[in-house]
Design an enzyme around this catalytic site. Structure first.
Site: not given
Length: 626
Positions: A525, A544
């Site tokens: 992301h 992440c």
């Protein structure tokens, strides 16, 4: 006269998840003038007590906060290696043939050599990996004939296969695991039965060794899921009986056996690097204190070692440009402007941020690692490479956590590579394979339960409206509620409370996220924290992968342009775009890995996983030789 009658509104706590998580306001009560004037004292006292009791029932009594059970990540375990089992030859041995052998050790005409040697199997004791033991029996039960023996001798094809096993160290395995002694060549008719025993024993030992090698070469000696929950791989299960049959028919069985190892430029580069390192001397090395941290203007006695290391490891161009500084340095501990310039030049050459600060990353570049350390890293990387597909897809995304990079491949060639931020040591990024399915633009951030419980809950207990002010959305068992309406003292694991952050300029996921749905809630992301990409060490996320250039990566995986990606984002609307075809993604962990030019580079072991893998290999080798 406006006469009001008392209206009692009975309200109770709303049970969400469990009683008391979301609380309603206390009941509203009123009393009319006539009731106050004409009721007797005793009646009024009774009603007053009733009202007090109603208020106590409507408003839950204050309770101490529910203890917070922290949500922690996986743990590392003491590795339990695969156990070897005895090969059960009872299905193959044929004691009837024993009586058919005459005094000269010869079998009657018409009995084939394999049948002739079956009786030996009753007393043969071999150990193998369970799958290998089963496959060998399955193969010979279906095809009772020699693979490696012709007549009374061992074939040249067989000797080539033995040579592959003997050279197993070259592909990161251990040759000791597959050691088979070849019988002496030649046949003396007086040996008779003894020769058949030798040949049958050799046949079975070699088939067991080959089956073990195929398993290890294909999937690795280590089951990574037993090291820790941070590894998530489905262990490969090759059809060994089928592969033994294929080897017997291969034009070059040695080449076919070697091909059981991972294929591709990455593994070839690791093999070549291992050979290169084993031929090198250790060479000179300057030691610098591990905890060194020297900033411009400071004074530190380790500076003399820093200068010596630059003189040893710096490029000729760097040393020419800074010849005067190097020549005039007399061991002073002061880190002045001229030396800072020299250090910045070295940092730039090493691919580090040229900030002049001498910290862990600069120290590693100056000190380097020994050849022995590099050899170990290469061998560990060869083991890890076996957990990936044997042949990597030509179109793929490869994330290497220790290198802090994400790379996109098209047609087997690198087309895009960028810096990434990965998980902290306490919130480690997992090691697994998956497939990219979609890109979400202007995404919501669904806050993981670990962050809600571990980080947000203490703040919310002190300030229940904290999330309302930040614009987060709160749900209780799927029902939208206000943050200030939640009794956070009653919230814990399993309470059904969800939190998400709507799309915005400050959203933790930035403009987009690239999804490969998995049980670890890990994806790639964007991020508003751009400054972290300038750091050499980039382990700052909750697990992440934050991308330095998310628009470029999204364009590659969607097969479109960066301008098109900008159009999706400019709309401001949350939307998902599916890929036309899924793309393999490897969220990997390699402390030695080749770059685009095929040169193996070395990286810091940010999570200490090399040590755990080394222990697992040691335990495996001990179990196989005990």
């Amino acid at each position: 006269m406006n006469i009001k009658r008392r209206a009692g509104v009975a309200m109770i706590a709303i049970a969400v998840g469990f009683t008391g998580v979301v609380v309603a306001p206390p009941p509203v009560q009123a009393q009319g003038l006539l009731e106050a004037l004409f009721k007797g004292p005793a009646q009024r006292q009774r009603e007053k007590m009733a009202r007090q009791q109603a208020r106590q029932e409507a408003v839950p009594a204050a309770q101490p906060p529910k203890p917070v059970a922290k949500i922690s990540g996986p743990t590392y375990r003491t590795y339990k290696p695969d156990a070897l089992v005895n090969v059960d030859f009872s299905k193959l041995s044929d004691p009837i043939t024993t009586g058919a052998i005459d005094d000269m050790g010869l079998a009657p005409l018409g009995i084939d050599p394999f049948t002739e040697g079956r009786a030996v199997l009753a007393d043969l004791s071999l150990r193998a990996l369970p799958e290998a033991a089963e496959a060998v029996i399955e193969h010979y039960s279906a095809r009772p004939e020699y693979l490696w023996v012709a007549g009374t001798s061992v074939t040249e094809r067989t000797l080539a296969v033995v040579a592959v096993l003997d050279d197993a160290d070259a592909v990161g395995l251990s040759a000791a695991d597959y050691k088979v002694d070849v019988p002496d060549d030649g046949f003396d008719i007086t040996q008779g039965t003894e020769r058949q025993k030798q040949l049958m024993a050799f046949e079975m030992k070699l088939s067991v060794a080959v089956a073990n090698y195929i398993l290890d070469a294909t999937r690795g000696r280590i089951d990574p899921n037993r090291i820790s929950g941070y590894h998530d791989f489905k262990r490969k299960s090759p059809d060994l009986a089928d592969r033994l049959e294929a080897l017997s028919k291969a034009a070059d069985p040695a080449e076919a056996l070697l091909a059981q190892n991972p294929q591709g430029a990455h593994f070839e580069a690791l093999k070549a690097e291992l050979v290169r390192l084993q031929q090198l001397d250790e060479g000179e090395r300057i030691e610098i204190a591990e905890n060194v941290l020297i900033k411009p203007g400071q004074s530190n006695p380790e500076l003399s070692n820093v200068m010596a290391a630059i003189a040893l490891k710096g490029s000729d161009a760097l040393k020419v440009d800074n010849a005067l500084v190097l020549a005039s340095y007399a061991g002073k501990p002061e880190y002045d402007a001229e030396i800072v310039t020299l250090v910045k030049g070295f940092q730039k050459e090493a691919g580090l941020k040229p900030d002049g600060v001498i910290g862990p990353a600069t120290r590693r570049a100056l000190v380097g690692i020994t050849n022995a350390d590099k050899i170990e890293k290469v061998r560990l990387s060869m083991e890890r490479a076996r957990w990936l597909p044997g042949v990597l897809a030509s179109r793929r995304v490869f994330i290497n956590q220790p290198a802090y990079t994400a790379t996109y491949f098209e047609g087997g060639r690198q087309e895009l590579s960028m810096r990434v931020v990965v998980g902290t040591k306490s919130n480690q990024t997992y090691f697994f394979d998956d497939r990219i399915e979609l890109v979400e633009f202007n995404p919501y951030w669904g806050v993981p339960q670990s962050i809600i419980i571990n980080e947000m809950l203490p703040k919310l207990r002190a300030d229940p409206s904290y999330l309302d002010r930040l614009g987060y959305e709160v749900t209780a068992n799927g029902r939208a509620v206000s943050s200030s309406a939640v009794n956070w003292n009653a919230v814990g694991r399993g309470s059904g409370i969800g939190v998400r952050q709507p799309p915005s300029d400050g959203n933790a996921l930035g403009e987009l996220k690239i999804l490969f749905p998995n049980s670890h809630a890990i994806y790639m992301h964007d991020t508003p924290s751009k400054s972290l990409f300038e750091r050499d060490t980039r382990a700052y996320s909750h697990g992440c992968i934050r991308l330095e250039d998310p628009r470029a990566m999204a364009a590659k995986v969607l097969g479109t342009t960066v301008a098109d990606i900008g159009g999706y984002i400019a709309g401001g609307r949350n939307q998902q775009v599916n890929l036309s075809s899924e793309i393999p993604v490897h969220v990997a962990y390699f402390t030695a890995w080749p770059n685009e030019a095929g040169k193996v580079e070395y990286f810091a072991d940010i999570y200490g996983r090399d040590d755990y893998l080394r222990r697992a290999i040691d335990a495996t080798e001990k179990a196989r030789t005990s």
